[in-house]
Design a protein around this motif. Structure first.
Motif, PDB file in Angstrom:
ATOM      1  N   TRP A  21       4.484   0.006   7.877  1.00 42.46           N
ATOM      2  CA  TRP A  21       3.611   0.834   7.035  1.00 42.46           C
ATOM      3  C   TRP A  21       2.377   0.066   6.628  1.00 42.46           C
ATOM      4  O   TRP A  21       2.457  -1.071   6.187  1.00 42.46           O
ATOM      5  N   ARG A  22       1.228   0.694   6.807  1.00 38.74           N
ATOM      6  CA  ARG A  22      -0.043   0.140   6.353  1.00 38.74           C
ATOM      7  C   ARG A  22      -0.540   0.993   5.208  1.00 38.74           C
ATOM      8  O   ARG A  22      -0.484   2.215   5.276  1.00 38.74           O
ATOM      9  N   PHE A  23      -1.048   0.343   4.202  1.00 36.85           N
ATOM     10  CA  PHE A  23      -1.584   1.080   3.074  1.00 36.85           C
ATOM     11  C   PHE A  23      -3.105   1.007   3.115  1.00 36.85           C
ATOM     12  O   PHE A  23      -3.663  -0.054   3.369  1.00 36.85           O
ATOM     13  N   PRO A  24      -3.770   2.124   2.896  1.00 37.02           N
ATOM     14  CA  PRO A  24      -5.239   2.135   2.972  1.00 37.02           C
ATOM     15  C   PRO A  24      -5.857   1.119   2.025  1.00 37.02           C
ATOM     16  O   PRO A  24      -5.392   0.942   0.904  1.00 37.02           O
ATOM     17  N   PRO A  43      -1.471   5.356   8.925  1.00 36.19           N
ATOM     18  CA  PRO A  43      -0.706   4.646   7.899  1.00 36.19           C
ATOM     19  C   PRO A  43       0.397   3.782   8.498  1.00 36.19           C
ATOM     20  O   PRO A  43       1.036   3.024   7.793  1.00 36.19           O
ATOM     21  N   LEU A  44       0.628   3.906   9.793  1.00 42.18           N
ATOM     22  CA  LEU A  44       1.629   3.106  10.488  1.00 42.18           C
ATOM     23  C   LEU A  44       0.931   2.136  11.424  1.00 42.18           C
ATOM     24  O   LEU A  44      -0.073   2.470  12.046  1.00 42.18           O
ATOM     25  N   ASP A  45       1.478   0.935  11.540  1.00 38.67           N
ATOM     26  CA  ASP A  45       0.931  -0.027  12.487  1.00 38.67           C
ATOM     27  C   ASP A  45       1.541   0.282  13.855  1.00 38.67           C
ATOM     28  O   ASP A  45       2.692  -0.049  14.134  1.00 38.67           O
ATOM     29  N   LEU A  46       0.761   0.927  14.684  1.00 39.80           N
ATOM     30  CA  LEU A  46       1.257   1.391  15.981  1.00 39.80           C
ATOM     31  C   LEU A  46       1.596   0.241  16.920  1.00 39.80           C
ATOM     32  O   LEU A  46       2.487   0.367  17.767  1.00 39.80           O
ATOM     33  N   ASP A  47       0.920  -0.897  16.777  1.00 38.69           N
ATOM     34  CA  ASP A  47       1.254  -2.064  17.603  1.00 38.69           C
ATOM     35  C   ASP A  47       2.667  -2.551  17.303  1.00 38.69           C
ATOM     36  O   ASP A  47       3.416  -2.911  18.213  1.00 38.69           O
TER      37      ASP A  47
END
Length: 181
Positions: A21-24, A43-47
């Motif tokens: 999870w990435r937060f803006p 919002p998700l780190d696709l890598d």
């Protein structure tokens, strides 16, 4: 071969999973006026998701190719994939067991590097010269020996793939166990 490195690989995978999870970091309303993005990043780190998916798929492929007993379905918690893999392939010969453990160890290194911990390669000696001067070179995706005397035939620093370091590590651990008993 025991579960000596299972904790590392599973723990590293669990840590990596927590980073999905990435937060803006900024407001969408404060975008630059010239050619900037019109929407926030995912919002998700696709890598990380791609990395975890590839790791689990590799484990599933190995189980499918080497299954000797039925250990049940793939676990819901991806960090349990290594225990499931071992339970699904308990009767492998020594060579295949070593190969399985090398893949698990390599994946643990990959999980750490994906999470930003490139220092994990420093814990391995150079397979050529034996010094403890390896460091991670991101563009080549290889560990590089820092010893100035350890060069290849072109005069460049020797580089090692993680699968080579993992194989060396697992083989060394097996030899240490054999001589300790």
């Amino acid at each position: 071969m025991g579960n000596t490195d299972n904790g590392d690989a599973a723990d590293r995978l669990r840590t990596l999973e927590g980073r999905i999870w990435r937060f803006p970091t900024g407001s969408v309303n404060k975008l630059p006026r010239s050619g900037g993005p019109t929407h926030p990043e995912a919002p998700l780190d696709l890598d990380i998701i791609d990395h975890i998916t590839a790791s689990v798929r590799e484990a599933q492929d190995h189980v499918s190719a080497n299954r000797t007993e039925n250990a049940g379905p793939m676990p819901a918690n991806v960090a349990d994939v290594y225990d499931w893999w071992r339970a699904s392939t308990p009767s492998l010969d020594a060579e295949r067991t070593l190969a399985r453990e090398a893949v698990i160890y390599r994946q643990g290194l990959e999980h750490a590097i994906q999470a930003g911990d490139t220092k994990v390669v420093r814990k391995h000696p150079c397979p050529e010269c034996g010094c403890w001067g390896l460091f991670w070179r991101r563009p080549e995706k290889r560990a590089v020996c820092a010893n100035r005397d350890c060069r290849d035939e072109d005069g460049l620093a020797r580089m090692w793939e993680l699968k080579h370091l993992a194989h060396e590590h697992v083989t060394r651990q097996k030899m240490l166990k054999a001589t300790a008993t």
